[in-house]
Structures are given as C-alpha cells and as structure tokens.
Design a protein around this motif. Structure first.
Motif, mmCIF file in Angstrom:
data_model
loop_
_atom_site.group_PDB
_atom_site.id
_atom_site.type_symbol
_atom_site.label_atom_id
_atom_site.label_comp_id
_atom_site.label_asym_id
_atom_site.label_seq_id
_atom_site.Cartn_x
_atom_site.Cartn_y
_atom_site.Cartn_z
ATOM 1 N N SER A 187 0.824 -1.213 0.000
ATOM 2 C CA SER A 187 0.000 0.000 0.000
ATOM 3 C C SER A 187 0.855 1.260 0.000
ATOM 4 C CB SER A 187 -0.914 0.008 1.229
ATOM 5 O OG SER A 187 -1.668 1.196 1.286
ATOM 6 N N MET A 188 0.376 2.275 -0.731
ATOM 7 C CA MET A 188 1.059 3.569 -0.770
ATOM 8 C C MET A 188 0.362 4.613 0.081
ATOM 9 S SD MET A 188 3.706 3.111 -2.646
ATOM 10 C CE MET A 188 4.205 4.787 -3.050
ATOM 11 N N SER A 189 -0.665 4.195 0.825
ATOM 12 C CA SER A 189 -1.392 5.146 1.664
ATOM 13 C C SER A 189 -2.133 4.394 2.751
ATOM 14 C CB SER A 189 -2.384 5.963 0.823
ATOM 15 O OG SER A 189 -3.154 6.809 1.643
ATOM 16 N N GLU A 190 -1.758 4.605 3.999
ATOM 17 C CA GLU A 190 -2.449 4.012 5.134
ATOM 18 C C GLU A 190 -2.562 5.060 6.233
ATOM 19 O OE1 GLU A 190 -3.980 1.274 5.455
ATOM 20 O OE2 GLU A 190 -3.248 0.053 3.776
ATOM 21 N N GLY A 191 -3.797 5.474 6.522
ATOM 22 C CA GLY A 191 -3.976 6.431 7.606
ATOM 23 C C GLY A 191 -3.511 5.871 8.937
ATOM 24 N N PHE A 192 -3.646 4.583 9.089
ATOM 25 C CA PHE A 192 -3.150 3.889 10.290
ATOM 26 C C PHE A 192 -2.697 2.490 9.902
ATOM 27 C CE2 PHE A 192 -3.898 1.263 14.148
ATOM 28 C CZ PHE A 192 -3.010 1.891 15.005
ATOM 29 N N GLY A 193 -3.631 1.620 9.559
ATOM 30 C CA GLY A 193 -3.299 0.258 9.174
ATOM 31 C C GLY A 193 -3.541 -0.716 10.314
ATOM 32 N N LEU A 194 -4.811 -1.124 10.486
ATOM 33 C CA LEU A 194 -5.128 -2.047 11.570
ATOM 34 C C LEU A 194 -4.376 -3.365 11.430
ATOM 35 C CD1 LEU A 194 -8.967 -1.413 11.880
ATOM 36 C CD2 LEU A 194 -7.272 -1.056 13.681
ATOM 37 N N THR A 195 -4.225 -3.830 10.186
ATOM 38 C CA THR A 195 -3.511 -5.091 10.010
ATOM 39 C C THR A 195 -2.029 -4.943 10.364
ATOM 40 O OG1 THR A 195 -3.198 -4.606 7.643
ATOM 41 C CG2 THR A 195 -5.089 -5.976 8.251
ATOM 42 N N LEU A 196 -1.479 -3.745 10.172
ATOM 43 C CA LEU A 196 -0.087 -3.503 10.573
ATOM 44 C C LEU A 196 0.045 -3.595 12.092
ATOM 45 C CD1 LEU A 196 0.766 -0.442 8.282
ATOM 46 C CD2 LEU A 196 1.110 -2.873 7.785
ATOM 47 N N MET A 197 -0.919 -3.002 12.792
ATOM 48 C CA MET A 197 -0.913 -3.061 14.257
ATOM 49 C C MET A 197 -1.039 -4.503 14.733
ATOM 50 S SD MET A 197 -3.765 -1.625 16.911
ATOM 51 C CE MET A 197 -4.877 -2.958 16.409
ATOM 52 N N GLU A 198 -1.985 -5.224 14.124
ATOM 53 C CA GLU A 198 -2.186 -6.624 14.518
ATOM 54 C C GLU A 198 -0.961 -7.473 14.192
ATOM 55 O OE1 GLU A 198 -7.050 -6.477 13.854
ATOM 56 O OE2 GLU A 198 -5.747 -7.347 12.325
ATOM 57 N N ALA A 199 -0.279 -7.117 13.098
ATOM 58 C CA ALA A 199 0.918 -7.863 12.707
ATOM 59 C C ALA A 199 2.027 -7.734 13.758
ATOM 60 C CB ALA A 199 1.419 -7.386 11.349
ATOM 61 N N ILE B 228 7.613 -5.262 5.978
ATOM 62 C CA ILE B 228 8.249 -4.558 4.861
ATOM 63 C C ILE B 228 7.165 -3.732 4.179
ATOM 64 C CG2 ILE B 228 9.358 -4.791 2.611
ATOM 65 C CD1 ILE B 228 10.613 -7.401 3.606
ATOM 66 N N GLY B 229 7.428 -2.442 3.979
ATOM 67 C CA GLY B 229 6.463 -1.564 3.324
ATOM 68 C C GLY B 229 7.122 -0.276 2.889
ATOM 69 N N PHE B 230 6.354 0.551 2.211
ATOM 70 C CA PHE B 230 6.872 1.823 1.697
ATOM 71 C C PHE B 230 6.815 2.911 2.771
ATOM 72 C CE2 PHE B 230 5.506 -0.508 -2.079
ATOM 73 C CZ PHE B 230 6.657 -0.427 -2.860
ATOM 74 N N ASP B 231 7.761 3.817 2.702
ATOM 75 C CA ASP B 231 7.835 4.906 3.685
ATOM 76 C C ASP B 231 6.864 6.015 3.288
ATOM 77 O OD1 ASP B 231 8.505 6.556 5.731
ATOM 78 O OD2 ASP B 231 10.512 7.048 4.997
ATOM 79 N N VAL B 232 5.587 5.746 3.487
ATOM 80 C CA VAL B 232 4.528 6.696 3.138
ATOM 81 C C VAL B 232 3.688 6.969 4.376
ATOM 82 C CG1 VAL B 232 4.429 6.096 0.686
ATOM 83 C CG2 VAL B 232 3.083 4.764 2.327
ATOM 84 N N ARG B 233 3.109 8.180 4.405
ATOM 85 C CA ARG B 233 2.256 8.527 5.541
ATOM 86 C C ARG B 233 1.075 7.554 5.596
ATOM 87 N NH1 ARG B 233 3.037 13.820 3.104
ATOM 88 N NH2 ARG B 233 1.041 13.457 2.075
ATOM 89 N N TYR B 234 0.614 7.207 6.807
ATOM 90 C CA TYR B 234 1.157 7.498 8.131
ATOM 91 C C TYR B 234 1.415 6.171 8.867
ATOM 92 C CZ TYR B 234 -0.571 12.122 7.117
ATOM 93 O OH TYR B 234 -0.782 13.333 6.519
ATOM 94 N N GLY B 235 0.794 5.095 8.330
ATOM 95 C CA GLY B 235 0.827 3.826 9.032
ATOM 96 C C GLY B 235 2.179 3.158 9.080
ATOM 97 N N ASN B 236 2.812 2.978 7.915
ATOM 98 C CA ASN B 236 4.060 2.222 7.898
ATOM 99 C C ASN B 236 5.133 2.795 8.826
ATOM 100 O OD1 ASN B 236 2.920 0.419 6.159
ATOM 101 N ND2 ASN B 236 3.963 1.133 4.326
ATOM 102 N N PRO B 237 5.414 4.111 8.795
ATOM 103 C CA PRO B 237 6.438 4.636 9.710
ATOM 104 C C PRO B 237 6.045 4.516 11.182
ATOM 105 C CG PRO B 237 6.006 6.176 7.912
ATOM 106 C CD PRO B 237 4.924 5.151 7.861
ATOM 107 N N THR B 238 4.753 4.374 11.449
ATOM 108 C CA THR B 238 4.307 4.194 12.834
ATOM 109 C C THR B 238 4.688 2.827 13.361
ATOM 110 O OG1 THR B 238 2.441 5.717 12.521
ATOM 111 C CG2 THR B 238 2.266 4.147 14.341
#
Length: 496
Positions: free
Chosen positions: A399-411, A419-429
């Motif tokens: 994804s190139m855009s995640e306001g948060f990313g619930l699956t990222l949190m759960e992961a 592994i993901g792209f450095d795009v706002r805001y979820g991945n860098p969180t």
C-alpha cells in the motif's frame, strides 16, 4: 451517549468499520454507552448480519431507515413457512436451488423469487414478486417485513418508484418516493425533500444534549445535516486517511481530501479532531495554523488496540509471509505477488498467504496462475486473523497510503516484522528501519517496476541476512503501546 456516524458496511468492510468495531469494544469496557449510526440504504443483505460479523452488538446499531419505525435491529428469523401463510392462493409449485427458491402460481409468468440467508436454512431475507413477467414488488424481512420496494416497467426495465417502511404491526411508518433517483420522504405530518434532510431529521429526533458526543467517521453527504442539528452535543471528526493532497498543495493553498474538506471548513463548530498517529496530528495542526489561522484541538488515538500480544503456540512456519486487506487496486497486492515471485527465485522456500475479499480477487488469482505460483501463493479469503499472525514470519505491504493500518498493528502484535513503503502514516508508525523490518523510500518518479524490485530486494535481505528473532522481539516491544489498556484511557479522556 456517544453517537458514531458512518455511511455503510459490507462483508468486506473497510478499515473505517473495523476501527468503529474496535472503538465499540473500548467504549463498552470503560462504561460509556455508544450507538453506531449507518446512513446508507442496504438491500443486498440484512445490516445486522454484517454489523454482528465484526463485533457490534445489535443494541448498539441505529440504521437510518428503521430509526423512524419501531423495528429493532435483529437477525433474519422470518421463514419460508411464515411467507407461505401470506400467499394469495393455495395452488402453487415450489422449487429451491441453493440460496434461492421459487413459488410459481397459475397464469403467465407469475411467481415469487425467494432469497434465503444461506443454503441450509429456510430463513428468508428477500422476496421478489413477479406478475405477468414484470417485477412489481420486493419485500425485505428480519423478524417481520421491514420495508417493501414497488416497481413498474419503464424503458424496458423495472423502475423502483416507492419504498414503504413498516412498523412491527404492519402499519406504514413512512414512505420514500423515488423519481429516477430523486427522493422525497413522506411522513404522516412531514415531507422531506432529500436524504440529507432525512439525516438531519433523524439527528434532531435524537434530542441531543451537552452530555452527548457525536463522532463522525464519514462526513460526505451527511456532515452538514448532522452539524446543523446537534444542538449542544460535542462534535468530533475522526480522520481515517491522508487528509490532504500533496500534489495540490503549495505555500499559499492546500487541497484538502474531499472527505474532510467540509469538516475542516467548519472547524469553529467542531470541538475536536481525532487522528490515528502522532505524525498526522502534528501535520494537521501545522496546516490548520498555516492555511486557516486556526488552532483546533486534535487528539491522537489509535483506531484499534491489542487485547494482548500473540505468541506462536509451537513455531512459526519458516519463510512464511502474509498480507491482509481489501482486495482493491489501491492496496497493490499485485506488486506483493510479483515481488514474492521474483524473490522466490533466490529463496525458493518462500510462501505467501493473502487474506481478504474484494473486487480484485479474480484478477489476482489470474496473476498467480499466470506467474505459475499457485503452489506457494494462496488467496485465503476473509478470515478472523487475530489468532493467525503469530504463525507467520513476515507481514508484507504494497500500500502507498495508510492512515493507520489495523492489520499492521495486529501484525506487530503477533511479533511480525513488516516490509512496506515509507509513506504517511501507518508504515512509519509500525516499522523502524532495520529494527523490525524495512521502510522503502519512494517518490513520484519511482516506477511500478522499481517498486516491485525494491520489495523483492527487501524480501531477500530479510530472509537471508536479518536476525529474525531480534526483529520479532522488537515488534512485540513496539506493539505494547497499542495494548487496549494503553488506548482506553485516551477515549476516556475525551469523553470526560
């Protein structure tokens, strides 16, 4: 009471609905009563089945269209036997195939098409009534008839000109008159000339006071009607995506995301905004001050939380990768697939499981077949993943855009590196470069091929060079700030 406003919900719900379901649990836990209001017309399925599916209680749901009736939110319990008791004649034939049945009457092309909840039971969600080959009515049921649609032939198609909404005793509560998409709502003592007016009327009937809080998760088409009728209730806007377009923004003007433009313009009438990450909070405040000369209250509250960290019962499957999202083009699952296929040439033990449903499913399945990857890349469909993450070694996002990313949190709650792209805001969180995964730098000039190559490179690097145990432990540590016990006080602080 906290009233949470949204548009619709589906079986493949977006992150907004899942964020609301997390919120529902947290508000329950801290003893704050809440209602979740859905304003879309939903006909393909009973709304209760979908809200219950992601964790809402029936008592928490308000549906705009039954709000003005005494019908309760409930699962379908109306049966074929109930329907047969209402048939106009005793002579008919009946046939059923899977989820559909047909009651055929004498004459030319007269029948009821019956749509069941599932292939096993006789619970009836919808009945279509056909006379002389023409569709004339559709009836929708839960424990009784909730509403009916009336049709007439026009331009060689069935034209819906009226919806009639019923009370439990069968009396008419109100009607929606439909003129080729232009609607009017007729009540015993009132006529409303648009859906926006209907929403406003509903909000006014809630009789809100200063003790109430209204949270709006989606404002498009309804925001103005809500704000005009909240009286003394406090208003909060929950931001679920990137709130502006970088390409349309310069030193003098900002191009807000059209989903939030109205609520930003009305900032003097909004008590607070809620972002999911600190970075978005900081940026939004800076932009309000620069472009609006305003300093609204902005809170940071993760849109979800983790009840506990999840550890594998035995061992993680070696070289296993998962990704989970709606199967939509903006999630770029095709990039993920192609990157795994390329990395598989160097690390042949790699496997990828893709969880989720959506419009891209057939396209992705065909891509997997075309690349000859059916043996190690599998579409797993929609599943509850809370007990799944910890069985894998890596979460991969395209994804190139995640306001948060619930699956990222759960992961990370399952100890996964990402592994993901450095795009706002979820991945860098959720990703710290080289500590629990890799953030891929990108810009507007980066081609699709280059993005896939970058994903491939990080995959190979992680599975051949990284200290996986250290990456897993780092993710667990990072996940602790998202534990429910850490997030609940933030909501309690807002509610007072």
């Amino acid at each position: 009471m906290v009233y949470n406003f949204n548009h619709g919900i589906g079986w493949a719900s977006s992150g907004v609905e899942y964020a609301q379901s997390y919120r529902a649990v947290m508000l329950r836990n801290i003893g704050i009563p809440a209602k979740f209001v859905f304003t879309d017309m939903i006909v393909a399925e009973n709304i209760e089945h979908m809200t219950k599916n992601i964790g809402f209680l029936d008592s928490e749901i308000i549906w705009l269209y039954t709000f003005f009736t005494d019908q309760k939110i409930a699962p379908v319990s109306y049966t074929l036997s109930d329907l047969k008791k209402t048939l106009p004649v005793d002579e008919y034939t009946y046939d059923r195939r899977g989820k559909t049945g047909r009651l055929v009457f004498a004459g030319s092309n007269n029948y009821y098409a019956v749509y069941f909840v599932d292939e096993q039971s006789e619970r009836v969600h919808r009945v279509e009534i056909v006379s002389g080959g023409y569709l004339i009515r559709k009836d929708y049921f839960t424990y009784g008839r909730v509403f009916s649609e009336y049709y007439a032939p026009l331009d060689n198609r069935a034209h819906m000109y009226l919806r009639r909404f019923f009370n439990e005793d069968g009396t008419v509560a109100y009607e929606e008159i439909n003129d080729d998409g232009k609607v009017m709502y007729q009540f015993p003592n009132k006529i409303l000339c648009s859906k926006e007016e209907l929403v406003g009327y509903m909000v006014s009937r809630l009789q809100l006071t200063k003790e109430d809080v209204v949270l709006i998760d989606r404002t498009t088409g309804t925001g103005q009607a809500i704000l005009q009728n909240v009286v003394d209730a406090r208003i909060g806007i929950v931001i679920h995506a990137d709130h502006f377009s970088e390409g349309g923004t310069d030193d003098d003007n900002i191009l807000w995301n059209n989903y939030y433009e109205y609520s930003f313009a009305m900032h003097s009438h909004v008590d607070f905004y809620v972002t999911a990450t600190d970075e978005q909070n900081r940026l939004l405040k800076e932009q309000f001050l620069k472009y609006k000369g305003a300093s609204p209250t902005v809170y940071t509250i993760p849109v979800g939380s983790l009840d506990e960290l999840k550890y594998p019962l035995i061992n993680r499957k070696p070289y296993s990768i998962l990704t989970a999202s709606r199967l939509a083009s903006e999630k770029h699952i095709d990039w993920v697939i192609e990157a795994v296929v390329k990395a598989h040439e160097t690390v042949p033990q790699l496997t990828l499981d893709i969880y989720g449903k959506g419009g891209e499913e057939k396209k992705l399945q065909e891509l997997i077949r075309k690349l000859g990857a059916e043996n190690y890349i599998i579409l797993r469909g929609q599943q509850n993943l809370k007990e799944v993450y910890q069985d894998y070694e890596l979460y991969l996002s395209g994804s190139m855009s995640e306001g948060f990313g619930l699956t990222l949190m759960e992961a990370i709650g399952g100890g996964l590196p990402i592994i993901g792209f450095d795009v706002r805001y979820g991945n860098p969180t959720f990703i710290d470069e080289g500590e629990n995964g890799y953030l891929i730098q990108t810009d507007e000039h980066m081609t699709r091929k280059q993005k896939i190559e970058a994903l491939t490179d990080r995959l190979i690097r992680l599975f051949t060079e990284a200290n996986m145990d250290r990456f897993h432990e780092y993710s667990y540590e990072k996940a602790k700030r998202f534990l429910t016990k850490e997030v609940e006080p933030k909501w309690k602080n807002i509610m007072g």
